[in-house]
Scaffold this active site. Structure first.
Site, PDB file in Angstrom:
ATOM      1  N   GLY A 153       8.066  -2.906 -13.132  1.00 19.62           N
ATOM      2  CA  GLY A 153       7.678  -1.649 -12.482  1.00 19.62           C
ATOM      3  C   GLY A 153       8.849  -0.980 -11.792  1.00 19.62           C
ATOM      4  O   GLY A 153       8.726  -0.536 -10.648  1.00 19.62           O
ATOM      5  N   GLY A 204       9.094   4.456  -7.723  1.00 18.90           N
ATOM      6  CA  GLY A 204       8.861   3.865  -6.405  1.00 18.90           C
ATOM      7  C   GLY A 204       9.925   2.903  -5.914  1.00 18.90           C
ATOM      8  O   GLY A 204      11.125   3.057  -6.181  1.00 18.90           O
ATOM      9  N   GLY A 241      10.464  -0.154  -6.755  1.00 19.19           N
ATOM     10  CA  GLY A 241      11.106  -0.934  -7.825  1.00 19.19           C
ATOM     11  C   GLY A 241      12.337  -0.220  -8.362  1.00 19.19           C
ATOM     12  O   GLY A 241      13.392  -0.842  -8.583  1.00 19.19           O
ATOM     13  N   SER A 245       1.332  -7.340  -0.500  1.00 16.10           N
ATOM     14  CA  SER A 245       0.978  -6.281   0.450  1.00 16.10           C
ATOM     15  C   SER A 245       0.317  -6.887   1.683  1.00 16.10           C
ATOM     16  O   SER A 245      -0.206  -8.007   1.639  1.00 16.10           O
ATOM     17  CB  SER A 245       0.006  -5.311  -0.217  1.00 16.10           C
ATOM     18  OG  SER A 245      -0.463  -4.364   0.712  1.00 16.10           O
ATOM     19  N   TYR A 252      -7.617  -4.130  -5.197  1.00 18.70           N
ATOM     20  CA  TYR A 252      -6.178  -4.154  -4.876  1.00 18.70           C
ATOM     21  C   TYR A 252      -5.879  -5.306  -3.910  1.00 18.70           C
ATOM     22  O   TYR A 252      -4.964  -6.098  -4.137  1.00 18.70           O
ATOM     23  CB  TYR A 252      -5.782  -2.811  -4.253  1.00 18.70           C
ATOM     24  CG  TYR A 252      -4.333  -2.735  -3.811  1.00 18.70           C
ATOM     25  CD1 TYR A 252      -3.317  -2.472  -4.722  1.00 18.70           C
ATOM     26  CD2 TYR A 252      -3.972  -2.926  -2.470  1.00 18.70           C
ATOM     27  CE1 TYR A 252      -1.989  -2.396  -4.312  1.00 18.70           C
ATOM     28  CE2 TYR A 252      -2.654  -2.859  -2.055  1.00 18.70           C
ATOM     29  CZ  TYR A 252      -1.661  -2.582  -2.982  1.00 18.70           C
ATOM     30  OH  TYR A 252      -0.348  -2.528  -2.578  1.00 18.70           O
TER      31      TYR A 252
END
Ligand SMILES: NC(=O)c1ccc[n+]([C@@H]2O[C@H](COP(=O)([O-])OP(=O)(O)OC[C@H]3O[C@@H](n4cnc5c(N)ncnc54)[C@H](OP(=O)(O)O)[C@@H]3O)[C@@H](O)[C@H]2O)c1
Length: 278
Positions: free
Chosen positions: A12, A16, A18, A141, A164
């Protein structure tokens, strides 16, 4: 530079935090394998790194398909440059009220955010452990929800936030479990909450106003990938730059054992640690 000749795969990294970490590590002399599901955006990241004098190449794979995860691992092996660090960063956020499935029929966030990284890591582990020292960083997260082992695929009471948060806690259980398995070897396995509501596509899509930057979250990821002082530190959860306790399910050995067994089962691999009667 001591990092010259080292190779990192960042999933990824077409967007963002990454992408930010890919550019920073390339600037520090790492050879970077940029990964994403969109070839045009991946090639653009590689080109930008090359323009800044760095070394990168792009590998495409949709992590919503375990077959594509396997092809990605094959492609990394074929490149033949070795692998010193793996950053499991790719993810999809909380937005979307409708439950979605992966190509393999699994709940989509569990599949992309957790199970793809689980399989990719297991497939690349021989490359990583053959190095003098290696790092695995799982980008999780602070949003964590205990896994309900009676309904891991969330067929009841689905919400994007729940999906998530479950997938993010699964990454932490996996990190702790793998660190224990690899204890005593020259490989550190850690996970983190990079920063809260960074200004990224994922956050913008969820309708939340960003309150931190990719530079802040990126610094926390870079610390775990590249900081020499972290070489012997493994099985830890960080929030930004600070070590912190994760959700209590992450410290429940029975939950970790159940997730491990389920994950090997879902990806169709035998657990190397399982005895013949397991
Ligand atoms: N943003 C935050 O505040 C925050 C906070 C805590 C944790 N995190 C974690 O940080 C990580 C990066 O998030 P971000 O905020 O940088 O999000 P982002 O900007 O949306 O980037 C996500 C990356 O993952 C890729 N990706 C998504 N689904 C994929 C799939 N099926 N196959 C392959 N690649 C896929 C995206 O590719 P495309 O470009 O093709 O979409 C993109 O490169 C995530 O694991 C997230 O959970 C973020």
């Amino acid at each position: 530079m001591t990092t010259k000749g080292k190779t990192v795969l960042i999933t990824g990294s077409t967007d963002g935090v990454g992408r930010y970490v890919a550019e920073r590590l390339a600037a520090q002399g790492w050879g970077v394998i940029v990964h994403g599901r969109d070839r045009a955006r991946g090639e653009a990241v590689v080109e930008r790194i090359a323009q800044q004098g760095g070394k990168a190449r792009f590998l495409v794979a949709d992590l919503a398909s375990l077959a594509e995860v396997r092809s990605l691992a094959d492609a990394v092996r074929r490149e033949g440059d070795g692998l010193d660090a793996l950053v499991n960063n790719a993810g999809i956020g909380t937005s979307g009220a409708r439950r979605e499935l992966s190509a393999d029929g699994f709940e989509l966030r569990f599949a992309v955010n957790y199970l793809a990284g689980f399989l990719l890591t297991r497939l690349l582990l021989p490359m990583l452990t053959s190095q003098k020292s290696a790092r695995i960083v799982n980008v999780s997260s602070a949003g964590q929800q205990a896994i309900d082992f009676s309904d891991v695929m969330l067929t009841r009471g689905y919400s994007g936030v729940r999906a998530y948060c479950q997938s993010k806690l699964a990454q932490i259980l996996f990190t702790f479990d793998l660190a224990k398995e690899l204890a005593g070897q020259n490989i550190a396995v850690n996970c983190l909450h990079p920063a809260t509501y960074m200004d990224t596509t994922m956050v913008r899509l969820s309708g939340v106003r960003p309150i931190s930057t990719v530079e802040q979250g990126g610094a926390a990821i870079l610390q775990l990938v590249d900081e020499p002082a972290f070489a012997g530190r493994s099985g830890l959860y960080f929030s930004g730059m600070q070590e912190l306790r994760a959700d209590r399910q992450a410290y429940d050995e029975d939950a970790r054992r159940r997730l491990r067994a389920l994950s090997f089962d879902l990806v169709g691999h035998a657990d190397p640690l399982a005895g013949p009667s397991d």
